[in-house]
Design an enzyme around this catalytic site. Sequence first.
Site, short mmCIF file in Angstrom:
data_model
loop_
_atom_site.label_atom_id
_atom_site.label_comp_id
_atom_site.label_asym_id
_atom_site.label_seq_id
_atom_site.Cartn_x
_atom_site.Cartn_y
_atom_site.Cartn_z
N HIS A 1 -19.01 33.55 -47.19
CA HIS A 1 -19.68 33.52 -45.77
C HIS A 1 -20.86 34.56 -46.56
CE1 HIS A 1 -18.06 37.58 -45.84
NE2 HIS A 1 -16.92 37.09 -46.65
N ASP A 2 -22.20 34.06 -45.83
CA ASP A 2 -23.21 35.17 -46.47
C ASP A 2 -24.26 34.91 -46.89
OD1 ASP A 2 -22.75 35.65 -42.50
OD2 ASP A 2 -20.71 36.96 -44.89
N GLY B 1 -19.10 37.09 -51.15
CA GLY B 1 -20.19 37.49 -50.15
C GLY B 1 -21.12 38.06 -50.13
#
Length: 379
Positions: free
Chosen positions: A225-226, A243
Amino acid sequence: MHAPRHRLHQRLSDSFPKPPTTADVIPGGPLPLSPNTKPSASMSAAAAARATRRLLSCRLQATTARPLHATGASQGAARDASGSFIHPAAIVHPDASIGQGVSIGPFCTVGPSARIGDACQLHAGSHVVGDTELGEGCVLQTGAVIGADIPGQTIIGENNVIGHYAVVGVKCQDLKYKTGDECFLHIGGNNEIREYCSIHRSSKSCDCTVIGDNNLIMGSCHIAHDCKIGNNNIFANNTLFAGHVVVEDCTHTAGAVVVHQFCHIGSYSFLGGGSVVTQDVPRYMMVAGDRAELRGLNVEGLRRNGFSDQEVRRLRKAYQKVFMPTVTSETCFEDRLAELEREIELSQSPAVSCMVKSIRMSFDQGRRGICKFRSWNSS
């Protein structure tokens, strides 16, 4: 008393279905025989077999001739005119947007909010789920899953190849994610994402997982994520990004590389096989080991990407000044970096300036610093 054997045989034969006759399979009854022809069991069986084959052939042609699923005559005509083909075994929601020249194989599913661009190919058993957009010319190999039925959006640009059983645009594995929050993934164009890769959406509605253009992401890689991935990168098999990792342009990882969350990987850097990277990798550098240490400039990568011999020599000289002090040197790392910035010949080189800037940014607030180097001077 036991029933006679011939009666038992008669009961068993009655329990099995009778073979079809010409009257069963041919509308209008059996074919007429000539007056001189005497019907026989072999003739009846042969006629029934021929009629069955004709009936099955007609049904098969009627099935395969349908270019796509359609819930209504008008929709079927529109999609037929677009030149798209959807296999009868695929499940395509009538609200899905299908472009021209799209091919959707058997056992695929396309959700109601999906938008499939022109000339896309969905191979057997691939799935497009949730609010997902596929750009023109994308190819989904068998088993690929794109998007998820959660708030947010997955956008994939043009001419991307998603490999077998890759999972792209699904919910992140961050425990901070709250059910119902919007999450996003944006992927550029001309990327090759190979088999069994996993790429997750952002963990918050205010952020987004981003992948640029022309990246080769080999089998079983993970982008969490991200993350922010630039352009023209090559990630070898089993490269794992935690992440919020930022990867700039033209980087190269060998196999089985692990990168800690919030690390920054600078442009034109190389991460050696099996490296465990827990701090930033400055631009143009090469790292290796557990924990990864600086091992010099990525000279071969620089030459392959068009850096001149003069630029490479200046970068090498700058690297030696900062990271390879003499034994008698009493200057600290910060002093050597400042001295490099004051040296006119090197400071005027754009590549050297980018390297120095990359190093300094790694020590900003909230950053993790750079990977250690073997001759680290703690003074």
